[in-house]
Design a protein around this motif. Sequence first.
Motif, mmCIF file in Angstrom:
data_model
loop_
_atom_site.group_PDB
_atom_site.id
_atom_site.type_symbol
_atom_site.label_atom_id
_atom_site.label_comp_id
_atom_site.label_asym_id
_atom_site.label_seq_id
_atom_site.Cartn_x
_atom_site.Cartn_y
_atom_site.Cartn_z
ATOM 1 N N ARG A 259 49.662 38.400 48.439
ATOM 2 C CA ARG A 259 51.559 38.499 48.573
ATOM 3 C C ARG A 259 52.287 39.360 47.548
ATOM 4 N N MET A 260 51.032 38.763 46.446
ATOM 5 C CA MET A 260 52.043 38.957 44.909
ATOM 6 C C MET A 260 51.676 40.164 44.886
ATOM 7 N N HIS A 261 50.403 40.615 45.709
ATOM 8 C CA HIS A 261 49.831 41.863 44.973
ATOM 9 C C HIS A 261 50.363 43.178 45.574
ATOM 10 N N LYS A 262 50.799 42.623 46.989
ATOM 11 C CA LYS A 262 51.340 43.374 47.594
ATOM 12 C C LYS A 262 52.987 44.373 47.310
ATOM 13 N N GLN A 263 53.501 42.974 46.546
ATOM 14 C CA GLN A 263 54.831 43.241 45.860
ATOM 15 C C GLN A 263 55.062 44.125 44.892
ATOM 16 N N GLY A 264 53.534 44.599 43.586
ATOM 17 C CA GLY A 264 53.442 45.023 43.416
ATOM 18 C C GLY A 264 53.012 44.576 41.254
ATOM 19 N N LYS A 265 52.676 43.254 41.889
ATOM 20 C CA LYS A 265 52.859 42.769 40.426
ATOM 21 C C LYS A 265 51.245 42.975 40.030
ATOM 22 N N GLY A 266 50.758 43.206 38.792
ATOM 23 C CA GLY A 266 49.550 43.148 38.392
ATOM 24 C C GLY A 266 48.654 42.045 37.862
ATOM 25 N N ILE A 267 47.744 42.526 38.173
ATOM 26 C CA ILE A 267 47.071 40.999 37.965
ATOM 27 C C ILE A 267 46.363 39.738 37.655
ATOM 28 N N LYS A 268 47.685 40.246 35.971
ATOM 29 C CA LYS A 268 47.438 39.786 34.839
ATOM 30 C C LYS A 268 48.631 38.867 34.824
ATOM 31 N N THR A 269 50.204 39.294 35.832
ATOM 32 C CA THR A 269 50.995 38.114 36.045
ATOM 33 C C THR A 269 50.948 37.783 37.184
ATOM 34 N N ILE A 270 49.726 37.985 38.471
ATOM 35 C CA ILE A 270 49.085 37.621 39.454
ATOM 36 C C ILE A 270 49.168 35.435 38.453
ATOM 37 N N ALA A 271 48.142 35.815 38.044
ATOM 38 C CA ALA A 271 47.197 35.071 37.232
ATOM 39 C C ALA A 271 47.219 33.990 36.323
ATOM 40 N N ARG A 272 48.690 34.420 35.755
ATOM 41 C CA ARG A 272 48.924 33.245 35.177
ATOM 42 C C ARG A 272 50.680 32.653 35.238
ATOM 43 N N THR A 273 50.765 32.860 36.915
ATOM 44 C CA THR A 273 51.555 32.414 37.640
ATOM 45 C C THR A 273 50.867 31.299 38.748
ATOM 46 N N LEU A 274 49.696 31.753 39.213
ATOM 47 C CA LEU A 274 48.873 30.879 39.989
ATOM 48 C C LEU A 274 47.544 29.574 38.715
ATOM 49 N N SER A 275 48.088 29.871 37.487
ATOM 50 C CA SER A 275 46.958 29.608 36.950
ATOM 51 C C SER A 275 45.453 29.740 37.025
ATOM 52 N N ILE A 276 45.463 30.988 37.578
ATOM 53 C CA ILE A 276 43.844 30.612 38.052
ATOM 54 C C ILE A 276 43.146 32.212 37.321
ATOM 55 N N SER A 277 42.034 32.771 37.063
ATOM 56 C CA SER A 277 41.311 33.901 35.701
ATOM 57 C C SER A 277 42.096 34.731 36.796
ATOM 58 N N LYS A 278 41.908 35.841 35.786
ATOM 59 C CA LYS A 278 41.934 37.230 36.422
ATOM 60 C C LYS A 278 40.879 37.692 36.720
ATOM 61 N N ASN A 279 39.885 37.554 36.560
ATOM 62 C CA ASN A 279 38.486 37.882 37.429
ATOM 63 C C ASN A 279 38.624 37.297 38.624
#
Length: 137
Positions: A16-36
């Motif tokens: 959902r966040m990727h579809k909204q255009g959020k960056g990988i770092k932002t998604i990882a930080r928000t969900l507390s998971i690794s960028k990879n």
Amino acid sequence: MAGKPKRMSQVKQILRMHKQGKGIKTIARTLSISKNTVKGYIKKARAGDLSIEALLAMEDPVLEGKIWPGNPAYKDERYEHLKTQLEYYSKELKKVGVTRQLLWEEYKTGNLHPYSYGQFCWHLQQYLRSGKPSMVL
């Protein structure tokens, strides 16, 4: 993604966040998971033939089947043939003097493209384990 698979609700949040255009770092930080991990799930979602919208609309078990399709070894034609023989091999193993090597030699003679000895033993072991489930009480 080498660790435990994430819950499908969390995978849906990533998509959902990727579809909204959020960056990988932002998604990882928000969900507390690794960028990879985020990259891996996005890559898996793009690799399939379905759009992200279609994946988000799926029920969790169906989505899990799309993201984690299972072991490709069990989709091989050779396994389909071996699967029909596994019960016979497990009964034969209980007899005195019958070894896995003997069973593999017998299996090899009846096939054009047989499994190697190691693969044969692995599939046989998986079958034998499935017949004796255990649980810690």
